[in-house]
Write an enzyme that holds these catalytic residues in place. Structure first.
Site, PDB file in Angstrom:
ATOM      1  N   MET A  91     -50.328 -88.344 -28.799  1.00 14.10           N
ATOM      2  CA  MET A  91     -50.302 -89.388 -29.814  1.00 14.10           C
ATOM      3  C   MET A  91     -51.671 -89.980 -30.132  1.00 14.10           C
ATOM      4  O   MET A  91     -51.774 -91.134 -30.537  1.00 14.10           O
ATOM      5  CB  MET A  91     -49.329 -90.498 -29.377  1.00 14.10           C
ATOM      6  CG  MET A  91     -47.926 -89.998 -29.075  1.00 14.10           C
ATOM      7  SD  MET A  91     -47.203 -89.014 -30.426  1.00 14.10           S
ATOM      8  CE  MET A  91     -46.981 -90.281 -31.664  1.00 14.10           C
TER       9      MET A  91
ATOM     10  N   SER B 112     -40.787 -82.393 -23.829  1.00 13.88           N
ATOM     11  CA  SER B 112     -39.837 -81.283 -23.996  1.00 13.88           C
ATOM     12  C   SER B 112     -40.522 -80.046 -24.556  1.00 13.88           C
ATOM     13  O   SER B 112     -40.140 -78.912 -24.226  1.00 13.88           O
ATOM     14  CB  SER B 112     -38.667 -81.700 -24.884  1.00 13.88           C
ATOM     15  OG  SER B 112     -39.083 -81.914 -26.218  1.00 13.88           O
TER      16      SER B 112
ATOM     17  N   LYS C 231     -64.065 -93.159 -27.244  1.00 12.05           N
ATOM     18  CA  LYS C 231     -63.354 -91.881 -27.305  1.00 12.05           C
ATOM     19  C   LYS C 231     -64.268 -90.736 -26.889  1.00 12.05           C
ATOM     20  O   LYS C 231     -63.859 -89.810 -26.192  1.00 12.05           O
ATOM     21  CB  LYS C 231     -62.812 -91.640 -28.712  1.00 12.05           C
ATOM     22  CG  LYS C 231     -62.147 -90.280 -28.896  1.00 12.05           C
ATOM     23  CD  LYS C 231     -61.552 -90.101 -30.284  1.00 12.05           C
ATOM     24  CE  LYS C 231     -60.304 -90.907 -30.430  1.00 12.05           C
ATOM     25  NZ  LYS C 231     -59.544 -90.557 -31.666  1.00 12.05           N
TER      26      LYS C 231
ATOM     27  N   HIS D 103     -46.047 -80.642 -35.452  1.00  7.24           N
ATOM     28  CA  HIS D 103     -45.656 -81.849 -36.193  1.00  7.24           C
ATOM     29  C   HIS D 103     -44.244 -81.688 -36.746  1.00  7.24           C
ATOM     30  O   HIS D 103     -43.910 -80.641 -37.317  1.00  7.24           O
ATOM     31  CB  HIS D 103     -46.638 -82.103 -37.340  1.00  7.24           C
ATOM     32  CG  HIS D 103     -46.377 -83.396 -38.049  1.00  7.24           C
ATOM     33  ND1 HIS D 103     -46.712 -84.613 -37.513  1.00  7.24           N
ATOM     34  CD2 HIS D 103     -45.785 -83.659 -39.252  1.00  7.24           C
ATOM     35  CE1 HIS D 103     -46.347 -85.573 -38.355  1.00  7.24           C
ATOM     36  NE2 HIS D 103     -45.779 -85.026 -39.416  1.00  7.24           N
TER      37      HIS D 103
ATOM     38  N   ILE E  37     -57.677 -86.398 -32.328  1.00  8.68           N
ATOM     39  CA  ILE E  37     -58.755 -85.705 -31.631  1.00  8.68           C
ATOM     40  C   ILE E  37     -60.079 -86.061 -32.295  1.00  8.68           C
ATOM     41  O   ILE E  37     -60.209 -86.042 -33.519  1.00  8.68           O
ATOM     42  CB  ILE E  37     -58.523 -84.185 -31.671  1.00  8.68           C
ATOM     43  CG1 ILE E  37     -57.215 -83.840 -30.953  1.00  8.68           C
ATOM     44  CG2 ILE E  37     -59.694 -83.450 -31.031  1.00  8.68           C
ATOM     45  CD1 ILE E  37     -57.172 -84.179 -29.488  1.00  8.68           C
TER      46      ILE E  37
END
Length: 202
Positions: A90, A13, A65, A109, A93
């Site tokens: 989610m 959204s 990662k 947030h 980084i």
């Protein structure tokens, strides 16, 4: 026009709020790409409907990662991305992205940080019985929701609120605050002094 990459993992959204702001001429930049770590997330459907290119990946297909972030950095550099917006992304980084885009990654947030960092911030606010919570946009660093705060806006919590009703109130504020903050950054109205963010509204 400055180019934006949006990272998201879910419904999207807030991604949509940025797209809508751009279509209405209320966004300084252009949403160049969506990066998603969930191939079946609804945000991918939203992006395709809006003709926004999507790079969707599954982290488990990479050995680390650093490996998948290296691929992402290559995509973002090729697209000449100037700002990364985490909108319901989610994953933390890692150093690969942080070093490639210093103070060019922001996160949205659903609390007034430093209160209620991490997951389930809205549920935490309900559980603690606070009278006010809110929304924070901050620069991303190596911690979880610990980067320098750029903008915040409060949301009142009533005795009748549950997670669903409070989530809806917070979403309404997010959809306003995120495009406004992106505009401040892309208009070069943000500066940082010893981790303190200064905003020049003039």
């Amino acid at each position: 026009m400055k180019k934006i990459a949006v990272f998201a993992s879910g419904n999207g959204s807030n991604f949509q709020s940025l797209v809508d702001a751009e279509k209405a001429g209320r966004l300084v930049g252009h949403i160049q790409v969506l990066i998603s770590d969930k191939p079946d997330a609804y945000v991918n459907v939203r992006a395709k409907k809006e003709n926004v290119p999507v790079f969707s990946f599954e982290p488990k297909q990479y050995t680390s990662k650093a490996d998948y972030e290296t691929v992402i950095v290559e995509i973002l550099k090729e697209m000449e991305i100037e700002l990364i917006v985490l909108a319901g992304y989610m994953r933390l980084i890692g150093p690969t992205l942080l070093k490639s885009f210093p103070y060019k990654i922001i996160n949205l947030h659903p609390s007034l940080l430093p209160a209620f960092p991490g997951l389930n911030a809205i549920g935490q606010a309900i559980e603690y019985g606070v009278k006010f919570t809110g929304v924070t946009v901050h620069f991303v660093d190596e911690g979880m929701d610990t980067g320098p705060i750029i903008t915040q806006r409060t949301v009142a919590v009533t005795g009748d609120d549950d997670v669903d009703t409070l989530s809806e109130k917070i979403h309404q504020v997010e959809h306003q605050l995120l495009p406004e903050t992106v505009n401040l950054i892309l208009a070069n109205k943000i500066s940082i002094n010893k981790r303190r963010v200064l905003i020049n509204e003039n």
